[in-house]
Design an enzyme around this catalytic site. Structure first.
Site, PDB file in Angstrom:
ATOM      1  N   ARG A 136       0.820  -1.223   0.000  1.00 58.04           N
ATOM      2  CA  ARG A 136       0.000   0.000   0.000  1.00 58.04           C
ATOM      3  C   ARG A 136       0.846   1.262   0.000  1.00 58.04           C
ATOM      4  NH1 ARG A 136      -3.573  -1.911   4.752  1.00 58.04           N
ATOM      5  NH2 ARG A 136      -2.298  -3.760   4.575  1.00 58.04           N
ATOM      6  N   GLU A 144       4.787 -10.451  15.605  1.00 61.47           N
ATOM      7  CA  GLU A 144       4.206 -10.979  16.848  1.00 61.47           C
ATOM      8  C   GLU A 144       4.521 -12.481  16.971  1.00 61.47           C
ATOM      9  OE1 GLU A 144       0.077 -10.159  17.081  1.00 61.47           O
ATOM     10  OE2 GLU A 144      -0.146 -11.034  19.076  1.00 61.47           O
TER      11      GLU A 144
HETATM   12  P1  AMP Z   1       3.497  -2.218  11.751  1.00 61.46           P
HETATM   13  O1  AMP Z   1       4.762  -2.847  11.220  1.00 61.46           O
HETATM   14  O2  AMP Z   1       2.973  -2.890  12.970  1.00 61.46           O
HETATM   15  O3  AMP Z   1       3.654  -0.706  11.929  1.00 61.46           O
HETATM   16  O4  AMP Z   1       2.387  -2.472  10.675  1.00 61.46           O
HETATM   17  C1  AMP Z   1       2.291  -1.670   9.585  1.00 61.46           C
HETATM   18  C2  AMP Z   1       1.731  -2.375   8.379  1.00 61.46           C
HETATM   19  O5  AMP Z   1       0.642  -3.241   8.701  1.00 61.46           O
HETATM   20  C3  AMP Z   1       1.236  -1.324   7.432  1.00 61.46           C
HETATM   21  O6  AMP Z   1       1.799  -1.613   6.155  1.00 61.46           O
HETATM   22  C4  AMP Z   1      -0.261  -1.453   7.436  1.00 61.46           C
HETATM   23  O7  AMP Z   1      -0.709  -1.456   6.117  1.00 61.46           O
HETATM   24  C5  AMP Z   1      -0.576  -2.774   8.150  1.00 61.46           C
HETATM   25  N1  AMP Z   1      -1.520  -2.630   9.278  1.00 61.46           N
HETATM   26  C6  AMP Z   1      -1.241  -2.871  10.596  1.00 61.46           C
HETATM   27  N2  AMP Z   1      -2.323  -2.659  11.387  1.00 61.46           N
HETATM   28  C7  AMP Z   1      -3.310  -2.248  10.563  1.00 61.46           C
HETATM   29  C8  AMP Z   1      -4.694  -1.833  10.778  1.00 61.46           C
HETATM   30  N3  AMP Z   1      -5.263  -1.818  11.997  1.00 61.46           N
HETATM   31  N4  AMP Z   1      -5.412  -1.454   9.706  1.00 61.46           N
HETATM   32  C9  AMP Z   1      -4.847  -1.469   8.472  1.00 61.46           C
HETATM   33  N5  AMP Z   1      -3.577  -1.848   8.198  1.00 61.46           N
HETATM   34  C10 AMP Z   1      -2.805  -2.235   9.229  1.00 61.46           C
END
Ligand code: AMP
Length: 182
Positions: free
Chosen positions: A65, A102
């Protein structure tokens, strides 16, 4: 962390899907924003306003995205794009970084030798949650000669602490919209 105060119009274009991809997750879905031509255009304009003062040379867009927002932003700023990809996608010689999820680990890759020394790179993704993806991207860029000029997101989930983790790692972090309480 900076956020526009006047972005409620964009926030209203983000659809929330409860319990996706698993129970308890509020999935913040940007496809509803993408479908709205005027809304997407305004979103890119506001990302440009944040990015312009950062003196960046290149955008690193995170699969998948991040490609959508990163490409439109790169066009508006007249800079190139470094795709940050999931493993096994790049046809040339990849270099990568492993990072913890996780459960288990994941990996991100870029082409070796794509960064000239001291290139100022802005990392772009749709959303920051725990920050793991973008911390790994920052490590990859720094390990291969780049300078992280900042990280820019449409959406921040501040309760998950990603922006704070990025700040601790010396990455200036910006977003347009925050969903509190996720
Ligand atoms: P993180 O590495 O935990 O910051 O996760 C980021 C990635 O996971 C991003 O590329 C988001 O597109 C996706 N993501 C994580 N949580 C969500 C959420 N609640 N809604 C949509 N996309 C999420």
């Amino acid at each position: 962390m900076s956020a526009f105060s006047g972005n409620d119009d964009l926030k209203a274009l983000i659809r929330t899907i409860p319990d996706f991809p698993k129970p308890g997750i509020q999935f913040r879905d940007i496809t509803s924003l993408l479908l709205d031509g005027a809304g997407f255009s305004v979103c890119i304009d506001r990302l440009v306003t944040v990015a312009e003062p950062l003196r960046l040379d290149l955008i690193a867009a995170v699969e998948a995205r991040g490609f959508l927002f990163g490409a439109a932003l790169a066009k508006a700023l007249g800079v190139g794009i470094l795709p940050i990809r999931k493993p096994g996608k790049l046809p040339g010689t990849p270099v990568g970084v492993d990072y913890a999820l996780e459960y288990g680990t994941d990996r991100l890759e870029m082409h070796a030798h794509d960064l000239q020394p001291a290139t100022r790179v802005l990392i772009v993704d749709d959303l920051i949650a725990t920050g793991g993806t973008v911390l790994a991207t920052a490590e990859l860029i720094r390990n291969h000669g780049g300078v992280v000029a900042g990280a820019l997101f449409v959406i921040d989930l501040p309760d998950l602490g990603g922006a704070a983790r990025l700040r601790d790692a010396g990455v200036e972090t910006h977003s347009l919209i925050a969903f509190e309480g996720d």
